[in-house]
Write a protein that holds these residues in place. Sequence first.
Motif, short mmCIF file in Angstrom:
data_model
loop_
_atom_site.label_atom_id
_atom_site.label_comp_id
_atom_site.label_asym_id
_atom_site.label_seq_id
_atom_site.Cartn_x
_atom_site.Cartn_y
_atom_site.Cartn_z
N GLN A 162 2.04 1.54 70.48
CA GLN A 162 2.35 0.26 69.85
C GLN A 162 3.86 0.08 69.65
O GLN A 162 4.40 -1.00 69.86
CB GLN A 162 1.62 0.15 68.51
N SER A 163 4.51 1.16 69.23
CA SER A 163 5.96 1.06 69.00
C SER A 163 6.72 0.85 70.31
O SER A 163 7.79 0.23 70.33
CB SER A 163 6.46 2.32 68.30
N LYS A 164 6.17 1.34 71.43
CA LYS A 164 6.85 1.21 72.72
C LYS A 164 6.62 -0.15 73.38
O LYS A 164 7.36 -0.54 74.27
CB LYS A 164 6.37 2.31 73.69
N GLU A 165 5.56 -0.86 72.96
CA GLU A 165 5.23 -2.11 73.63
C GLU A 165 6.28 -3.19 73.42
O GLU A 165 6.35 -4.14 74.19
CB GLU A 165 3.86 -2.62 73.14
N ARG A 166 7.08 -3.03 72.39
CA ARG A 166 8.15 -4.00 72.15
C ARG A 166 9.20 -3.94 73.27
O ARG A 166 9.93 -4.90 73.51
CB ARG A 166 8.81 -3.74 70.80
N GLU A 167 9.28 -2.80 73.94
CA GLU A 167 10.31 -2.60 74.97
C GLU A 167 9.77 -2.82 76.38
O GLU A 167 10.54 -2.79 77.34
CB GLU A 167 10.87 -1.18 74.86
N THR A 168 8.44 -2.98 76.54
CA THR A 168 7.85 -3.11 77.88
C THR A 168 7.22 -4.49 78.04
O THR A 168 6.65 -5.05 77.09
CB THR A 168 6.78 -2.03 78.10
N PRO A 171 1.26 -4.78 78.51
CA PRO A 171 0.60 -4.03 77.43
C PRO A 171 0.10 -2.68 77.94
O PRO A 171 -0.13 -2.49 79.14
CB PRO A 171 -0.56 -4.95 77.05
N SER A 205 -3.48 -4.10 73.16
CA SER A 205 -3.06 -5.34 72.48
C SER A 205 -3.43 -6.57 73.29
O SER A 205 -3.39 -7.69 72.78
CB SER A 205 -1.55 -5.30 72.24
#
Length: 894
Positions: A162-168, A171, A205
């Motif tokens: 979840q924390s990495k999805e902001r950068e990719t 999903p 997500s």
Amino acid sequence: MPYTTYLVEKGASHSFVAEAKPPTVTMPRIKALMTGSLPGFVDVIRNLNSPALLEDSVIRQAKAAGKRIVFYGDETWVKLFPKHFVEYDGTTSFFVSDYTEVDNNVTRHLDKVLKRGDWDILILHYLGLDHIGHISGPNSPLIGQKLSEMDSVLMKIHTSLQSKERETPLPNLLVLCGDHGMSETGSHGASSTEEVNTPLILISSAFERKPGDIRHPKHVQQTDVAATLAIALGLPIPKDSVGSLLFPVVEGRPMREQLRFLHLNTVQLSKLLQENVPSYEKDPGFEQFKMSERLHGNWIRLYLEEKHSEVLFNLGSKVLRQYLDALKTLSLSLSAQVAQYDIYSMMVGTVVVLEVLTLLLLSVPQALRRKAELEVPLSSPGFSLLFYLVILVLSAVHVIVCTSAESSCYFCGLSWLAAGGVMVLASALLCVTVSVLTNVLVGGNTPRKNPVHPSSRWSELDLLILLGTAGHVLSLGASSFVEEEHQTWYFLVNTLCLALSQETYRNYFLGDDGEPPCGLCVEQGHDGATAAWQDGPGCDVLERDKGHGSPSTSEVLRGREKWMVLASPWLILACCRLLRSLNQTGVQWAHRPDLGHWLTSSDHKAELSVLAALSLLIVFVLVQRGCSPVSKAALALGLLGVYCYRAAIGSVRFPWRPDSKDISKGIIEARFVYVFVLGILFTGTKDLLKSQVIAADFKLKTVGLWEIYSGLVLLAALLFRPHNLPVLAFSLLIQTLMTKFIWKPLRHDAAEITVMHYWFGQAFFYFQGNSNNIATVDISAGFVGLDTYVEIPAVLLTAFGTYAGPVLWASHLVHFLSSETRSGSALSHACFCYALICSIPVSTYIVLVTSLRYHLFIWSVFSPKLLYEGMHLLITAAVCVFFTAMDQTRLTQS
């Protein structure tokens, strides 16, 4: 698992119950998950040492697409996909005693790999939960701790993604699943509901979920995972996949994408159908697919004209339903049709087996004579010509079949040397069979109870043995009888006890009517009167000194042991009834509570401890009577070590430590017992070798055989679970009663005694809790005393732990016949009868399974039984080798 429960009930996830097809063991299930195909039952054998997977799979497609795959966990994945992972760390899956380090070795990589961004797919296969089930079952207190540990692992992975999805831009998808379930005993491999139902949770997500949206888990097939993962990753669906897309996963996508995904899946399934079904055009699924394609084309034309209309939506919904129906029909049709059988190899094997069986049946008159030898005149020109003609015909057939076969064939894949050896064997067996048949027809050697006395009649016991064997063989053609085969053997041994009781009462109250098969006669020798068994071609010379041997039947029944002789069959019957209550087995009543479940519950550990100690004491009392003083001491210390081992792993308690929670793996205690097992076996083998040198020392051979038997009993006591120790004690008690009060006074011949040993050995196989279900194999027995996985000892210990009943009864048979026989051919007769009584059901069953290969229960019922029969055949071969070795010892001495 609170975090997982939250994700299932309220999080962005889809949950399913995925049904796994048997066999429910690791390697076939990984194949199903990654290829979407239905593995064959032979994969149960390959599971022990998995070969590289050559079929198309999601892993293979991902590798071809340049995806970077990282794996940690069960080394079966590494064996199946040896060159597909950019990084991996495999753990041994068969060392079931380890349920902590095996998972820690996976988790220790997590922090490092989750921080990195140099991978596309991460696969983790945890084994601890499975190992706990094998060791102590699904109700173990260790299960809760392990589930909590897995929940924390899932939470760590999910929060990191979840924390990495902001950068990719795309999903992530997190899939939580099991490869198989767990039976009520903690094992797996069969087709019970608990074993085939596995959890499948997809978390992402991308799965939008509104507040209050309650999603009930749907039942799907495990093979559907491959198609779903391939579409989710933008990869081609594996070409042999019979699964269908899990539609809820793409339900939130636009209609055009949903239809495109479903079209990809139906095209792949229709191509597979065309490859496997000649009349595919008439298949309902294919017709539905063609209709769906036409409707899909109409929808696309309408979509290009007007993108937002009610007509477009209604037509799209109709196409959607049509595709889903086509997928379901195609998948079911392929699941039924895709099974391909290597008929040529199956027929070759069946022919060889039937030739051996026919030879055994035709050899009965000659094999039961005094010499127990079979003479076959193969040197005559006629048989030599037949031999070479058969080889030429078989070679021609082999060339024609192998050059015209469209699919792969195992026998055709063999080298010409190996294939030629099989053809020579088949030709030789045919010539031998024809030769023996000629002798039987020309010489008129038809089977009789006593070939030397044509007037000798068949007794009630002989008829029971004949009808019981025939009835058991016929029952193997019905799936229900295969599932509940233990009931057949329980019925046969109970009926045998009643027949023995009737024979005992008749001899006591009416006297012997007619000449017995092996009558007792009195001869005058150098040292006075000697009682000896009358020898005939169907009998065995059992010589005894009058002072030390058994008197005649009437003398026994008039003596002080009369009541024990009369009561013995009923005592044995009572023992068998008690043992039936210990372990519920089979399928229909396996779920019912039994004494074993009651004893293994944590509330009754004190009762289990007392019963285990009492059983070990009975084992010592019954076994020590035939051992040397050194072996007696070793046996006592070994049995004490068995109890210490079970106390160390927490199965039983010491009286002075009732609440001890200091549980270990018991490595030291188990190895302590192994030392005494090897010592007793070494002592017995030494005595046997010495008896070959000292021909006059007959007693030394008897003691040596008993000590080998004692060593096997001690090994069985170590491998048996505590609640099964009464099975071992009752087995020894029944053997003692039969030896002293039935076989000796009733003067049974070697053939009858051999069949009785075989029947009781089979019954005790099921008394242990075994069945024709792979899930009942206790693989934890293969790791007693091992601190790492060593393949050969683990396989041998597991095999012995499973077949301890038949092996111990066969070992007792060798000792009994050797101790009662100084001349004659009792062991030769016993070896022949043992091989025959095992070969008849195996040969018949091979033919039945071949003819029933399209039966509804071929994979869940008939195939597991075939594996058991194959293993039983290997055990029988080992027993016959032991018989032959002991008979050669007798010939050397004589």
